[in-house]
Design a protein around this motif. Structure first.
Motif, PDB file in Angstrom:
ATOM      1  N   CYS A   1     -27.372   2.356  22.926  1.00  0.00           N
ATOM      2  CA  CYS A   1     -27.495   1.132  22.126  1.00  0.00           C
ATOM      3  C   CYS A   1     -26.154   0.597  21.641  1.00  0.00           C
ATOM      4  O   CYS A   1     -26.072  -0.558  21.203  1.00  0.00           O
ATOM      5  CB  CYS A   1     -28.430   1.361  20.941  1.00  0.00           C
TER       6      CYS A   1
ATOM      7  N   ALA B   1     -34.236   0.137  16.484  1.00  0.00           N
ATOM      8  CA  ALA B   1     -33.841  -1.274  16.583  1.00  0.00           C
ATOM      9  C   ALA B   1     -33.348  -1.800  15.237  1.00  0.00           C
ATOM     10  O   ALA B   1     -32.341  -2.517  15.171  1.00  0.00           O
ATOM     11  CB  ALA B   1     -35.017  -2.111  17.088  1.00  0.00           C
TER      12      ALA B   1
ATOM     13  N   LEU C   1     -36.067  -5.921  19.280  1.00  0.00           N
ATOM     14  CA  LEU C   1     -36.971  -4.981  19.938  1.00  0.00           C
ATOM     15  C   LEU C   1     -37.860  -5.758  20.901  1.00  0.00           C
ATOM     16  O   LEU C   1     -38.503  -6.730  20.500  1.00  0.00           O
ATOM     17  CB  LEU C   1     -37.836  -4.274  18.896  1.00  0.00           C
TER      18      LEU C   1
END
Length: 262
Positions: free
Chosen positions: A82, A118, A125
Motif C-alpha cells: 500500500c 484503507a 477501498l
C-alpha cells in the motif's frame, strides 16, 4: 477522456496482445486504467505493468474468494504494497456469496481488515460485492462508527447491480458506484436502478476481461469497451456523452487522487 476504474489487465487472457489492447483503449480516449488485485502475486504483476506503460495504476488486496486459503502473511504483504507509488487503492476486497458460503466468517474478517487498512493508509477501498450488499453495507456502517477518523472511509462499490437504496447508503459512506457491462444488457434491470443514482456518484468500469458490454457481450472484455458503458449511461441519463465522460472522469480522479496529468 474516460477512465476505466476496474480492469484486470495483468491476467493471462491479455498476454498475447496486451500492447494492442492498450492501443485500442487509447484510440477510444481511455487514457487511464486502474487494476484491482486479487491476490499477492497479482499486485506484483500489476505494478510491473504500471512501470511498463503510462496511465496504469493498481490496487492491493485479497479478493474475497482468495480469503479461504489466505494467511496473515498474505495480508501483511498487502499492507506493505500500500505504500508503493503505483498503488492508489485497497482493492478488490469485499464479500462473495455466489460460489461458496462455507467460509463467510473468514470473508467478513478479511473484509474488516481491508476496511481498516484503507482508513489507516488513507486510501480508497474498492469493494467486490456479489449477492452480499446488505452484509457489506452493515459492516461498512459498523466500521465507520468504530473508526477514529471515519471521514477517511471512501471508495467504489464495484459492479453495481442493486436497487437505488443500496447506492444511497454507499454514497452516504463516501462510496461511488462503479457501473459496467451489466448495465448495457437488455435482460438487466441495472439501467433502471442507475437512472435513479445521481451522476456525481457514478464511475464507469469494464471489469476486463469479464462482462463485456453490448455490443461485445460474450467476447473478452477490454478497457476500450468502457466507452460503450459511458454511451449507455449517457442514454439512460439523457445527457451528452461528453458530459458523462467529464463527470465520471472527475469522479474517478477524485476518488483515486489522480491529477490531470495521470
Amino acid at each position: 477522456m474516460i477512465i476505466d476504474t476496474h480492469a484486470h489487465l495483468y491476467l493471462d487472457q491479455f498476454d498475447e496482445d496486451r500492447d494492442a489492447v492498450l492501443r485500442r483503449a487509447w484510440g477510444a480516449e481511455v487514457d487511464v486504467v486502474v487494476m484491482p488485485a486479487i491476490d499477492v502475486p497479482s499486485i506484483q504483476q500489476a505494478v510491473d505493468l504500471c512501470e511498463e506503460y503510462d496511465g496504469l495504476y493498481t490496487m492491493a488486496a485479497l479478493h474475497p474468494s482468495e480469503t479461504q486459503e489466505a494467511t496473515e502473511e498474505d495480508f501483511e504483504a498487502v499492507v506493505n504494497w500500500c505504500s508503493h507509488p503505483s498503488v492508489v487503492a485497497v482493492g478488490e476486497s469485499g464479500l462473495d456469496y455466489y460460489w461458496d458460503r462455507s467460509f463467510d466468517d473468514r470473508q467478513k474478517r478479511f473484509f474488516r481488515k481491508h476496511i481498516r487498512l484503507a482508513i489507516e493508509a488513507d486510501l480508497p477501498l474498492v469493494i467486490h460485492n456479489r449477492d452480499a450488499a446488505e452484509d457489506i453495507l452493515a459492516i461498512l456502517e459498523e466500521e465507520y462508527v468504530r473508526a477514529e477518523v471515519p471521514e477517511k472511509m471512501r471508495g467504489i462499490l464495484h459492479c453495481y447491480v442493486d436497487p437505488p437504496r443500496i447506492a444511497e447508503r454507499a454514497w452516504n459512506l463516501g462510496f461511488y458506484v462503479g457501473v459496467g457491462g451489466i448495465m448495457t444488457f437488455s435482460n438487466s434491470d441495472v439501467d433502471q436502478y442507475v437512472k435513479e443514482v445521481p451522476l456525481e456518484h457514478i464511475v464507469v468500469e469494464t471489469d476486463s476481461p469479464y462482462l463485456a458490454p453490448e455490443p461485445n457481450r460474450g467476447d473478452r472484455n477490454e478497457p476500450a469497451y468502457v466507452r460503450h458503458v459511458a454511451e449507455r449511461l449517457a442514454e439512460i441519463k439523457d445527457l451528452p456523452l461528453e458530459t458523462v465522460a467529464e463527470v465520471t472522469t472527475q469522479n474517478a480522479r477524485a476518488i483515486y487522487e489522480l491529477d490531470d496529468a495521470g
